[in-house]
Design a protein around this motif. Structure first.
Motif, PDB file in Angstrom:
ATOM      1  N   ASP A  22       8.069  28.180 -17.029  1.00 54.07           N
ATOM      2  CA  ASP A  22       7.643  26.840 -17.447  1.00 54.07           C
ATOM      3  C   ASP A  22       6.733  26.224 -16.402  1.00 54.07           C
ATOM      4  O   ASP A  22       5.680  25.655 -16.694  1.00 54.07           O
ATOM      5  CB  ASP A  22       8.867  25.934 -17.654  1.00 54.07           C
ATOM      6  CG  ASP A  22       9.647  26.338 -18.868  1.00 54.07           C
ATOM      7  OD1 ASP A  22      10.484  27.259 -18.742  1.00 54.07           O
ATOM      8  OD2 ASP A  22       9.387  25.769 -19.940  1.00 54.07           O
ATOM      9  N   LEU A  23       7.164  26.320 -15.134  1.00 51.94           N
ATOM     10  CA  LEU A  23       6.361  25.787 -14.046  1.00 51.94           C
ATOM     11  C   LEU A  23       4.980  26.419 -14.040  1.00 51.94           C
ATOM     12  O   LEU A  23       3.961  25.753 -13.875  1.00 51.94           O
ATOM     13  CB  LEU A  23       7.037  26.059 -12.693  1.00 51.94           C
ATOM     14  CG  LEU A  23       8.014  25.000 -12.185  1.00 51.94           C
ATOM     15  CD1 LEU A  23       8.659  25.483 -10.912  1.00 51.94           C
ATOM     16  CD2 LEU A  23       7.287  23.700 -11.957  1.00 51.94           C
ATOM     17  N   ALA A  24       4.973  27.749 -14.223  1.00 54.08           N
ATOM     18  CA  ALA A  24       3.700  28.460 -14.177  1.00 54.08           C
ATOM     19  C   ALA A  24       2.777  27.977 -15.283  1.00 54.08           C
ATOM     20  O   ALA A  24       1.595  27.704 -15.058  1.00 54.08           O
ATOM     21  CB  ALA A  24       3.941  29.955 -14.295  1.00 54.08           C
ATOM     22  N   LEU A  25       3.323  27.872 -16.495  1.00 55.63           N
ATOM     23  CA  LEU A  25       2.510  27.421 -17.622  1.00 55.63           C
ATOM     24  C   LEU A  25       1.945  26.028 -17.370  1.00 55.63           C
ATOM     25  O   LEU A  25       0.770  25.752 -17.620  1.00 55.63           O
ATOM     26  CB  LEU A  25       3.357  27.397 -18.907  1.00 55.63           C
ATOM     27  CG  LEU A  25       3.510  28.727 -19.630  1.00 55.63           C
ATOM     28  CD1 LEU A  25       4.543  28.604 -20.734  1.00 55.63           C
ATOM     29  CD2 LEU A  25       2.185  29.160 -20.219  1.00 55.63           C
ATOM     30  N   THR A  26       2.811  25.133 -16.885  1.00 55.42           N
ATOM     31  CA  THR A  26       2.367  23.769 -16.639  1.00 55.42           C
ATOM     32  C   THR A  26       1.290  23.752 -15.555  1.00 55.42           C
ATOM     33  O   THR A  26       0.241  23.121 -15.715  1.00 55.42           O
ATOM     34  CB  THR A  26       3.548  22.898 -16.193  1.00 55.42           C
ATOM     35  OG1 THR A  26       4.682  23.188 -17.007  1.00 55.42           O
ATOM     36  CG2 THR A  26       3.213  21.436 -16.296  1.00 55.42           C
ATOM     37  N   GLN A  27       1.538  24.450 -14.463  1.00 57.80           N
ATOM     38  CA  GLN A  27       0.594  24.471 -13.350  1.00 57.80           C
ATOM     39  C   GLN A  27      -0.751  25.006 -13.819  1.00 57.80           C
ATOM     40  O   GLN A  27      -1.797  24.465 -13.476  1.00 57.80           O
ATOM     41  CB  GLN A  27       1.145  25.363 -12.228  1.00 57.80           C
ATOM     42  CG  GLN A  27       0.223  25.562 -11.067  1.00 57.80           C
ATOM     43  CD  GLN A  27       0.288  24.433 -10.070  1.00 57.80           C
ATOM     44  OE1 GLN A  27       1.068  23.517 -10.238  1.00 57.80           O
ATOM     45  NE2 GLN A  27      -0.539  24.508  -9.056  1.00 57.80           N
ATOM     46  N   PHE A  28      -0.714  26.071 -14.601  1.00 56.85           N
ATOM     47  CA  PHE A  28      -1.935  26.704 -15.093  1.00 56.85           C
ATOM     48  C   PHE A  28      -2.764  25.731 -15.926  1.00 56.85           C
ATOM     49  O   PHE A  28      -3.961  25.540 -15.717  1.00 56.85           O
ATOM     50  CB  PHE A  28      -1.538  27.925 -15.920  1.00 56.85           C
ATOM     51  CG  PHE A  28      -2.692  28.738 -16.367  1.00 56.85           C
ATOM     52  CD1 PHE A  28      -3.173  28.621 -17.663  1.00 56.85           C
ATOM     53  CD2 PHE A  28      -3.320  29.619 -15.494  1.00 56.85           C
ATOM     54  CE1 PHE A  28      -4.252  29.374 -18.070  1.00 56.85           C
ATOM     55  CE2 PHE A  28      -4.395  30.370 -15.901  1.00 56.85           C
ATOM     56  CZ  PHE A  28      -4.866  30.254 -17.197  1.00 56.85           C
ATOM     57  N   SER A  29      -2.075  25.078 -16.892  1.00 56.22           N
ATOM     58  CA  SER A  29      -2.808  24.161 -17.769  1.00 56.22           C
ATOM     59  C   SER A  29      -3.374  22.991 -16.990  1.00 56.22           C
ATOM     60  O   SER A  29      -4.520  22.587 -17.180  1.00 56.22           O
ATOM     61  CB  SER A  29      -1.889  23.624 -18.865  1.00 56.22           C
ATOM     62  OG  SER A  29      -0.990  24.603 -19.284  1.00 56.22           O
ATOM     63  N   ILE A  30      -2.559  22.453 -16.070  1.00 56.27           N
ATOM     64  CA  ILE A  30      -3.029  21.303 -15.308  1.00 56.27           C
ATOM     65  C   ILE A  30      -4.197  21.686 -14.434  1.00 56.27           C
ATOM     66  O   ILE A  30      -5.179  20.939 -14.311  1.00 56.27           O
ATOM     67  CB  ILE A  30      -1.888  20.703 -14.468  1.00 56.27           C
ATOM     68  CG1 ILE A  30      -0.884  20.028 -15.389  1.00 56.27           C
ATOM     69  CG2 ILE A  30      -2.430  19.703 -13.464  1.00 56.27           C
ATOM     70  CD1 ILE A  30       0.132  19.205 -14.684  1.00 56.27           C
ATOM     71  N   GLU A  31      -4.134  22.857 -13.846  1.00 54.38           N
ATOM     72  CA  GLU A  31      -5.220  23.308 -12.986  1.00 54.38           C
ATOM     73  C   GLU A  31      -6.520  23.383 -13.763  1.00 54.38           C
ATOM     74  O   GLU A  31      -7.564  22.925 -13.303  1.00 54.38           O
ATOM     75  CB  GLU A  31      -4.853  24.671 -12.400  1.00 54.38           C
ATOM     76  CG  GLU A  31      -5.447  24.939 -11.056  1.00 54.38           C
ATOM     77  CD  GLU A  31      -5.176  23.840 -10.065  1.00 54.38           C
ATOM     78  OE1 GLU A  31      -3.983  23.466  -9.904  1.00 54.38           O
ATOM     79  OE2 GLU A  31      -6.138  23.317  -9.472  1.00 54.38           O
ATOM     80  N   THR A  32      -6.440  23.942 -14.982  1.00 51.00           N
ATOM     81  CA  THR A  32      -7.645  24.063 -15.793  1.00 51.00           C
ATOM     82  C   THR A  32      -8.236  22.698 -16.107  1.00 51.00           C
ATOM     83  O   THR A  32      -9.424  22.448 -15.928  1.00 51.00           O
ATOM     84  CB  THR A  32      -7.306  24.771 -17.115  1.00 51.00           C
ATOM     85  OG1 THR A  32      -6.436  25.858 -16.847  1.00 51.00           O
ATOM     86  CG2 THR A  32      -8.542  25.218 -17.827  1.00 51.00           C
ATOM     87  N   LEU A  33      -7.346  21.805 -16.564  1.00 55.40           N
ATOM     88  CA  LEU A  33      -7.827  20.483 -16.935  1.00 55.40           C
ATOM     89  C   LEU A  33      -8.341  19.724 -15.722  1.00 55.40           C
ATOM     90  O   LEU A  33      -9.289  18.952 -15.813  1.00 55.40           O
ATOM     91  CB  LEU A  33      -6.709  19.699 -17.618  1.00 55.40           C
ATOM     92  CG  LEU A  33      -6.453  20.167 -19.050  1.00 55.40           C
ATOM     93  CD1 LEU A  33      -5.154  19.609 -19.574  1.00 55.40           C
ATOM     94  CD2 LEU A  33      -7.602  19.747 -19.939  1.00 55.40           C
TER      95      LEU A  33
END
Lengths: 773, 137
Positions: A646-657
């Motif tokens: 979950d953390l990874a998914l959130t971090q990934f999306s936030i990083e992109t945005l």
């Protein structure tokens, strides 16, 4: 019935604006006056025996925190409540004629009735917290009423001054309430006053007394807090007649009287009250001799009368307490009447200066009659209730347990000056030759002269048969303060005793002072420069100091530079957390587990560090953004590696945005240039390294706190059974810690709105010039 | 950005991303996912659309006013907490209901789903507010 009375007044208050819009000010005031009339009659029906409470109503509300709606009606509360409701009727009628035609009259009536309800609440409340709430409500409504004519600067300043001074007292009341609860374990006033010895034993007697003094002296305009009262005369006359003579200012005295049984054995109580009361009663009426405006004269004499009441409570003898109740009633009657007379004179002639008034007896007969009677009551002329009251005061001073000579002298001085003020206000404008005034005077409408007439007639009747009219009430009030049987009767003739000589002497002094009043006024004017040493100037200087300090601190902390705010925040967090960690932290063994390091972990670590270094040393913005993105994605991979999808998914999306957002922002900035010098960059590096080190320590410390079991075990166990979900992280977010998440998304929403408004509000170049940017 | 390739790709990717975001939202309770991640995925898709077609076009396809969507999301989250009051329980106590849907059989639906949907809407709206406002400024 007690709660119902208060609610009735509040309901009438809320109905006032609409009613005024419907039928006009004058008629509305007459309808609204029915509410306090009903309360008055209801209260009269409840008058009971002298030596016990008449009525107690208790409603539980929030029992868990001890908040209850407790009300009690006894002698003291009864006298005050009858005055509040009775005089309230007359004031409303007066106000209808005085300002009913004004466009905002509806709001005026609303504020006035809100005040009335709050004041009634103060005297009927049996619960300290309830008392406090009503107390503050009277301060607020008084502010609104003094500043009613808000277009005038002087009115606004006077209103603020009253609010600040009485608000300070309100804090004192709250503090005293908390300490009283700590000492006795209850919030109920009727229980507290029976436990005086508990209070002394707890050792809190002196602090409680001091805080109560603060509350009472500010509200009742005792020296040195007396200066707000004359300035409060900026209010319309109905307000001055009601709040600042008959009711609100008596709230402080009421507080002292109500708590007297509990606190009278505290060492400070009697001396402080006696001294402050005596000083106030002489000093303020002396200051009155400087004044030329009717209402200011009356204001100072009110402060003096309040001083008398405080002084009598301080004396505390059976005679003094009876005197206090009698004087309370007589003062309300004559002062209310005289204020209304002043208002009538102002309404009829447009003049407020006594040096410019005279000969009105022919054109304003009824008002003249009422004024003469009221002034005579104030001066203590026999056959008026004022004489009965004054005699008791003199007698109490003569029989004072300590400092007799000083107190007798003060009493005579006060009485003499009061006689002179009574003549100046109640007689001077009417006698003598006609003086030309802005408006040709005619008798005022009945709604305006009914007030003074009723009050003056009551003073006359009670002056002839005092015990039959007010005896029971006075004894009831004295019982509430003494908690002991009361036997004294109100008599109109006590024989040729010292008190009589004191009164006679006072009247003689007063007449002399009246004759030399103009000279005294000039003397007062010459001494004005001494005001710089007085409490009013101290008040103004403290406010100016507060203003200056605020300005300095704001200009320091709000420099406008984002980097300053960031450094400040980092510094504060570093300081607080750092000091705590220093005390507790042992440097953890970071070499533990080195042998278990995998190659991939080392690679990711290297990638993160490289990305960070490139970001700092980048020569273009896009480069910096890209490097930061690399750091973010590397951390994402670390999360994947350590089993936190979950953390990874959130971090990934936030990083992109984040990359998208940064590009959008950076697109608009000017070309990359070097803005900072070496020293600031070194400073930034030090702060950044320190903060990073602190965060590292924090992260290393938290998994191993001593003696605590991780809550994650509990969450893991409960996630499926209670949360019905296998994803522990999500269950925590939306179920176990849903309140936190709710708070977080609200904050996100506010942040988005901030971005939206700030970007949409784009100042045009002309506006920038105007703000001097 | 005037790139036909980007536009073509976006026309395909955006619907996929939006559907995927809803799947992620719904699976969140038992598998990695949830409201936050779903919202971010949807936002990423919409951001791509804004880059390809321009912010005004993106606002047009979103149709509802973004601030309204934000408020609606917060409302959903709050309301999910109030449902517990009907059972005499404190705010935000979770409740689960068994629904019998004809095609899918018995399905457990809870107040937490409503909460998660609220979170989802909030995340989409705040990200898009920030991106679109900055793109238009």
């Amino acid at each position: 019935m007690l709660l119902a009375s208060v609610i009735l007044i509040f309901a009438a208050a809320l109905a006032a604006p609409g009613l005024t819009r419907l039928v006009g000010g004058r008629l509305a005031s007459m309808v609204l006056a029915l509410a306090p009339l009903a309360v008055f009659l209801g209260l009269l029906a409840q008058v009971g025996a002298v030596d016990q409470p008449w009525l107690t109503n208790a409603y539980p509300w929030a029992e868990a925190i001890g908040a209850r709606l407790d009300f009690m009606l006894d002698g003291l509360a009864g006298v005050m409540a009858l005055l509040i409701s009775g005089i309230g009727v007359l004031i409303l009628l007066f106000a209808g004629a005085y300002l009913g035609h004004q466009p905002r009259a509806g709001r005026f009536f609303m504020f006035l009735m809100l005040f009335m309800g709050a004041m009634l609440g103060i005297v009927l409340a049996d619960n300290l917290i309830l008392l406090f709430v009503f107390w503050e409500l009277t301060s607020v409504t008084s502010f609104l009423l003094i500043g009613y004519d808000h277009e005038r600067t002087s009115a606004r300043r006077a209103a603020t001054q009253a609010l600040v001074v009485t608000g300070l007292g309100g804090l004192g009341l709250l503090g005293a309430a908390i300490l009283l609860h700590a000492a006795t374990g209850t919030w109920r006033i009727s229980e507290i006053i029976a436990q005086g010895d508990l209070i002394i034993d707890s050792g809190l007697g002196a602090p409680i007394a001091i805080l109560i003094f603060l509350a009472a002296f500010t509200k009742s305009a005792q020296v040195p807090f007396h200066f707000w009262l004359p300035n409060a005369m900026e209010a319309p006359t109905p307000v001055s007649a009601y709040l600042h003579s008959s009711t609100m200012v008596k709230a402080g005295v009421y507080l002292l009287a109500r708590l007297h049984p509990a606190l009278r054995d505290v060492e400070l109580w009697a001396p402080v009250l006696t001294i402050v009361g005596a000083v106030t009663m002489v000093l303020t009426i002396l200051l009155a001799m400087r004044e030329r405006y009717l209402k200011r004269l009356l204001a100072y004499s009110t402060a003096s009368a309040l001083g008398v009441l405080v002084f009598l409570i301080g004396l505390g003898t059976e005679l003094a307490l009876m005197a206090m109740m009698a004087f309370l009633i007589t003062h309300a009657l004559y002062k209310g009447a005289l204020f209304l007379v002043a208002g009538s004179i102002d309404h009829a002639t447009g003049e407020k200066d006594i040096t410019k008034l005279g000969g009105l007896h022919a054109s304003m007969r009824t008002t003249f009659g009422a004024s003469i009677l009221a002034a005579a009551s104030m001066a203590g002329i026999p056959l008026l209730f004022g004489f009965v009251g004054k005699e008791l005061v003199m007698d109490a001073a003569w029989h004072a347990p300590m400092w007799r000579t000083a107190l007798v002298a003060s009493a005579v001085a006060m009485a003499g000056l009061t006689v002179s003020v009574a003549l100046l206000v109640g007689v001077r404008p009417f006698v003598g030759a006609r003086v030309d005034t802005p408006t040709e005077p005619n008798e005022v409408p009945w709604t305006m002269f009914i007030g003074p007439s009723v009050l003056a007639l009551l003073s006359l009747v009670a002056g002839i048969i005092p015990d039959q009219v007010f005896g029971h009430l006075v004894r009831g009030g004295a019982w509430s303060m003494a908690q002991a049987p009361q036997e004294l009767k109100l008599k109109i003739w006590h024989g040729f005793n010292p008190a009589l000589y004191m009164s006679a002497g006072a009247i003689a002094i007063g007449i002399v002072l009246y004759l030399v009043a103009p000279a005294l006024r000039n003397l007062g004017a010459a001494l004005r420069p001494l005001d710089r040493l007085g409490p009013q100037s101290a008040y103004e200087r403290s406010l100016a100091l507060l203003d200056g300090v605020s300005r300095l601190s704001t200009s320091f902390f709000q420099s406008g530079y984002l980097r300053f705010y960031v450094i400040l925040v980092l510094f504060t967090v570093l300081g607080i957390t750092g000091t705590l960690l220093m005390g507790e932290a042992r440097l953890p063994d970071i070499t533990a587990g080195f042998d278990e390091l995998r190659v991939i972990e080392l690679l990711l670590l290297g990638l993160t560090i490289a990305g960070a270094i490139v970001a700092v040393r980048a020569k273009s913005r896009l480069g910096a953004v890209a490097a930061l993105g690399v750091v973010g994605y590397a951390i994402t991979l670390l999360y994947v590696l350590f089993g936190a999808p979950d953390l990874a998914l959130t971090q990934f999306s936030i990083e992109t945005l984040m990359v998208v957002l940064l590009v959008l922002v950076l697109y608009r900035l000017p070309r990359f240039a070097v803005y900072t010098n070496l020293t600031s960059r070194l400073r930034d590096m030090v702060i950044a390294l320190a903060f990073g080190a602190m965060m590292t320590l924090l992260v290393l410390e938290t998994p191993t706190p001593e003696g605590m079991t991780p809550v994650s075990d509990l969450h893991g166990a409960m996630a499926y059974t209670e949360g019905k979900g296998r994803n522990v992280v999500n269950v925590i977010l939306v179920d176990f810690r849903a309140l936190d998440t709710l708070g977080e998304i609200t904050v996100l929403g506010i942040a988005a709105m901030g971005v939206f408004t700030m970007l949409r509000l784009r100042l045009r170049p002309r506006q920038l010039q105007e703000t001097g940017a | 950005m005037n790139s036909p390739i980007l536009r073509m790709m976006t026309r395909i990717i955006l619907p996929l991303l939006l559907m995927f975001s809803i799947i992620v939202l719904l699976r969140g309770h038992n598998e990695p996912g949830g409201g936050f991640i779903g919202g971010l995925i949807a936002a990423a898709g919409l951001a791509l659309h804004a880059m390809a077609f321009g912010p005004s076009e993106t606002r047009r396809i979103i149709r509802v006013e973004l601030l309204l969507l934000l408020a609606f999301g917060l409302l959903c989250a709050m309301l999910s907490g109030f449902i517990a009051f009907a059972h005499g329980e404190p705010f935000l106590q979770a409740h689960w209901y068994e629904l019998n849907l004809t095609l899918l059989g018995p399905v457990k639906v809870g107040t937490v789903l409503l909460f998660d949907v609220g979170v989802y809407l909030v995340v989409i709206s705040i990200t898009m507010i920030m991106i679109l406002t900055m793109a238009e400024a």
